[in-house]
Design a protein around this motif. Structure first.
Motif, PDB file in Angstrom:
ATOM      1  N   UNK A  71      -3.139   2.434  -0.421  1.00 27.55           N
ATOM      2  CA  UNK A  71      -4.427   2.546  -1.092  1.00 27.55           C
ATOM      3  C   UNK A  71      -4.499   3.910  -1.774  1.00 27.55           C
ATOM      4  N   UNK A  72      -4.419   3.950  -3.106  1.00 23.80           N
ATOM      5  CA  UNK A  72      -4.520   5.213  -3.816  1.00 23.80           C
ATOM      6  C   UNK A  72      -5.955   5.741  -3.785  1.00 23.80           C
ATOM      7  N   UNK A  73      -6.170   6.970  -4.190  1.00 28.54           N
ATOM      8  CA  UNK A  73      -7.496   7.581  -4.074  1.00 28.54           C
ATOM      9  C   UNK A  73      -8.604   6.811  -4.757  1.00 28.54           C
ATOM     10  N   UNK A  74      -8.327   6.205  -5.923  1.00 25.89           N
ATOM     11  CA  UNK A  74      -9.402   5.594  -6.685  1.00 25.89           C
ATOM     12  C   UNK A  74      -9.419   4.071  -6.587  1.00 25.89           C
ATOM     13  N   UNK A  75      -8.277   3.462  -6.753  1.00 28.49           N
ATOM     14  CA  UNK A  75      -8.230   1.995  -6.745  1.00 28.49           C
ATOM     15  C   UNK A  75      -7.259   1.531  -5.664  1.00 28.49           C
ATOM     16  N   UNK A  76      -7.732   0.686  -4.791  1.00 28.10           N
ATOM     17  CA  UNK A  76      -6.888   0.196  -3.699  1.00 28.10           C
ATOM     18  C   UNK A  76      -5.770  -0.670  -4.259  1.00 28.10           C
ATOM     19  N   UNK A  77      -4.549  -0.284  -3.965  1.00 28.55           N
ATOM     20  CA  UNK A  77      -3.382  -0.959  -4.524  1.00 28.55           C
ATOM     21  C   UNK A  77      -3.163  -2.329  -3.897  1.00 28.55           C
ATOM     22  N   UNK A  78      -3.136  -3.339  -4.744  1.00 33.02           N
ATOM     23  CA  UNK A  78      -2.775  -4.703  -4.353  1.00 33.02           C
ATOM     24  C   UNK A  78      -3.681  -5.338  -3.308  1.00 33.02           C
ATOM     25  N   UNK A  79      -4.862  -4.824  -3.112  1.00 35.94           N
ATOM     26  CA  UNK A  79      -5.723  -5.423  -2.085  1.00 35.94           C
ATOM     27  C   UNK A  79      -6.247  -6.791  -2.485  1.00 35.94           C
ATOM     28  N   UNK A  80      -6.028  -7.191  -3.745  1.00 38.77           N
ATOM     29  CA  UNK A  80      -6.424  -8.530  -4.174  1.00 38.77           C
ATOM     30  C   UNK A  80      -5.296  -9.545  -3.975  1.00 38.77           C
ATOM     31  N   UNK A  81      -4.141  -9.064  -3.549  1.00 39.09           N
ATOM     32  CA  UNK A  81      -2.979  -9.938  -3.435  1.00 39.09           C
ATOM     33  C   UNK A  81      -3.220 -11.047  -2.409  1.00 39.09           C
ATOM     34  N   UNK A  82      -2.975 -12.278  -2.810  1.00 40.93           N
ATOM     35  CA  UNK A  82      -3.151 -13.422  -1.931  1.00 40.93           C
ATOM     36  C   UNK A  82      -1.824 -14.060  -1.526  1.00 40.93           C
ATOM     37  N   UNK A  83      -0.818 -14.009  -2.409  1.00 42.83           N
ATOM     38  CA  UNK A  83       0.476 -14.630  -2.126  1.00 42.83           C
ATOM     39  C   UNK A  83       1.590 -13.641  -2.422  1.00 42.83           C
ATOM     40  N   UNK A  84       2.481 -13.487  -1.474  1.00 42.74           N
ATOM     41  CA  UNK A  84       3.631 -12.596  -1.628  1.00 42.74           C
ATOM     42  C   UNK A  84       4.901 -13.397  -1.373  1.00 42.74           C
ATOM     43  N   UNK A  85       5.700 -13.610  -2.410  1.00 42.38           N
ATOM     44  CA  UNK A  85       6.966 -14.344  -2.308  1.00 42.38           C
ATOM     45  C   UNK A  85       8.129 -13.390  -2.564  1.00 42.38           C
ATOM     46  N   UNK A  86       8.849 -13.034  -1.514  1.00 44.08           N
ATOM     47  CA  UNK A  86      10.061 -12.217  -1.698  1.00 44.08           C
ATOM     48  C   UNK A  86      11.201 -12.782  -0.841  1.00 44.08           C
ATOM     49  N   UNK A  87      11.185 -14.089  -0.647  1.00 40.94           N
ATOM     50  CA  UNK A  87      12.196 -14.716   0.197  1.00 40.94           C
ATOM     51  C   UNK A  87      13.511 -14.910  -0.558  1.00 40.94           C
ATOM     52  N   UNK A  88      14.565 -15.181   0.222  1.00 37.48           N
ATOM     53  CA  UNK A  88      15.891 -15.476  -0.330  1.00 37.48           C
ATOM     54  C   UNK A  88      16.407 -14.359  -1.238  1.00 37.48           C
ATOM     55  N   UNK A  89      16.373 -13.145  -0.729  1.00 42.07           N
ATOM     56  CA  UNK A  89      16.930 -12.004  -1.440  1.00 42.07           C
ATOM     57  C   UNK A  89      17.884 -11.269  -0.503  1.00 42.07           C
ATOM     58  N   UNK A  90      18.128  -9.992  -0.779  1.00 41.95           N
ATOM     59  CA  UNK A  90      18.998  -9.177   0.074  1.00 41.95           C
ATOM     60  C   UNK A  90      18.245  -7.934   0.539  1.00 41.95           C
ATOM     61  N   UNK A  91      16.935  -8.075   0.732  1.00 40.43           N
ATOM     62  CA  UNK A  91      16.116  -6.938   1.136  1.00 40.43           C
ATOM     63  C   UNK A  91      16.443  -6.533   2.558  1.00 40.43           C
ATOM     64  N   UNK A  92      16.506  -5.220   2.788  1.00 39.29           N
ATOM     65  CA  UNK A  92      16.779  -4.713   4.126  1.00 39.29           C
ATOM     66  C   UNK A  92      15.715  -3.697   4.511  1.00 39.29           C
ATOM     67  N   UNK A  93      15.943  -2.989   5.589  1.00 38.40           N
ATOM     68  CA  UNK A  93      14.922  -2.070   6.070  1.00 38.40           C
ATOM     69  C   UNK A  93      13.843  -2.817   6.826  1.00 38.40           C
ATOM     70  N   UNK A  94      12.797  -2.126   7.154  1.00 38.54           N
ATOM     71  CA  UNK A  94      11.731  -2.703   7.966  1.00 38.54           C
ATOM     72  C   UNK A  94      10.583  -3.220   7.103  1.00 38.54           C
ATOM     73  N   UNK A  95       9.735  -4.022   7.723  1.00 37.07           N
ATOM     74  CA  UNK A  95       8.501  -4.445   7.069  1.00 37.07           C
ATOM     75  C   UNK A  95       7.559  -3.247   7.098  1.00 37.07           C
ATOM     76  N   UNK A  96       7.107  -2.750   5.953  1.00 36.89           N
ATOM     77  CA  UNK A  96       6.287  -1.534   5.953  1.00 36.89           C
ATOM     78  C   UNK A  96       4.952  -1.737   6.661  1.00 36.89           C
ATOM     79  N   UNK A  97       4.522  -0.711   7.358  1.00 40.34           N
ATOM     80  CA  UNK A  97       3.229  -0.795   8.054  1.00 40.34           C
ATOM     81  C   UNK A  97       2.090  -0.994   7.077  1.00 40.34           C
TER      82      UNK A  97
END
Length: 333
Positions: free
Chosen positions: A35-61
């Motif tokens: 959440x940036x200082x003025x406008x909350x980032x992506x808080x309107x997001x309803x669907x997140x599709x990032x399946x079937x890739x090669x993403x690594x690391x952890x799920x961000x808090x």
């Protein structure tokens, strides 16, 4: 393969993200929910599709700040680490897919706060610990997949609160203890997979209450006692696998009531007595495995009625007398 490096914070009004099947690599950026200082980032997001890739690391808090998220598809990547407890903030989420990754540690108790959940699929990871009693608070849940992890301990009786559940798959873990009689309260259940665990004790007669059940697999455990007659009440059942346990006593003749049964496997147990003639009433049966038991007596001629049978194994028993001529009618065998 494309490295994932997006300035999500510059897209504050985004409602839908689909980066699936894009061969992305790298980590999921924490900016996805910052959440940036003025406008909350992506808080309107309803669907997140990032399946079937090669993403690594952890799920961000920061994923916990996507307060309008309804569906999250993170499956089939190489995500590691634990599921952040901040996920409990996604109170409007109905679907969360994170299966087929490398997630570890225990399932956070905060998942129990996600009261709108209808589908939770965390199978095929490295999750450990016990199954949380707080999962019993997800009363809207229809599908719960936790199979192929390293979960241990008993199956919580609180899962009996999930009255809308249609599919429960906890197989290929290290669960122990008995099968809770509370599972008999899941009246909408169609699929119950508990196989390949370390479950012991008797089969609860209450499982006979699951009138909508079509598939039951309790194989490869340490279950004892007799096969409850109440299982004959599961008239929608198409698959019954009870093999590789320590079940004893006779095979209930009442199983002949299961007219929709396609596959019946009771092999590698310790049932005694004879093969009930009523199994000849299972005219939809394609697979019948009764091998490696202690069955005696003769092979019922009524098995010749099973015209759809493709596989029959009665080996390693103590059957006597001759092979009935009627088995020659099994032209699909």
């Amino acid at each position: 393969m494309v490295h994932c490096d997006f300035a999500f914070s510059s897209l504050p009004f985004l409602e839908y993200v689909d980066l699936s099947l894009s061969q992305l690599s790298g980590t999921i950026p924490p900016e996805i929910g910052k959440i940036p200082p003025q406008i909350s980032s992506l808080t309107k997001l309803e669907t997140l599709n990032i399946f079937d890739n090669h993403l690594n690391g952890s799920i961000p808090t920061e994923i916990g700040k996507l307060v309008n998220l309804v569906e999250a598809y993170l499956e089939n990547n190489q995500l590691t680490g634990h599921i952040p407890p901040e996920i409990g903030s996604l109170v409007t989420a109905k679907l969360f897919y994170a299966f087929s990754n490398k997630l570890s540690s225990s399932i956070p108790a905060e998942v129990g706060k996600m009261k709108s959940f209808e589908n939770l699929s965390l199978q095929t990871n490295n999750l450990s610990g016990s199954i949380l009693v707080t999962l019993g608070d997800l009363i809207e849940l229809k599908v719960l997949y936790l199979y192929s992890n390293q979960l241990y301990g008993p199956i919580p009786s609180e899962l009996g609160n999930l009255k809308n559940l249609t599919e429960l798959s906890l197989h290929n873990n290290q669960l122990n203890g008995s099968i809770s009689i509370a599972l008999g309260d899941l009246n909408e259940l169609k699929i119950l997979y508990l196989y390949s665990n370390q479950l012991s004790g008797p089969l609860p007669s209450e499982l006979g209450n699951l009138k909508n059940l079509t598939e039951l697999d309790l194989s490869d455990n340490q279950l004892t006692g007799s096969i409850p007659i109440t299982l004959a009440d599961l008239i929608e059942l198409k698959i019954m696998y009870l093999y590789s346990n320590q079940l004893s006593g006779p095979i209930p003749s009442e199983l002949g009531n299961l007219k929709n049964l396609n596959e019946l496997d009771l092999s590698d147990n310790q049932p005694i007595d004879s093969i009930p003639v009523t199994l000849g009433d299972l005219t939809e049966l394609k697979i019948l495995y009764l091998y490696s038991n202690q069955l005696s007596g003769h092979i019922p001629s009524e098995l010749g009625n099973l015209k759809n049978l493709t596989k029959l194994d009665l080996s390693y028993n103590q059957l006597t007398s001759s092979i009935p001529i009627t088995l020659g009618d099994l032209i699909e065998l």
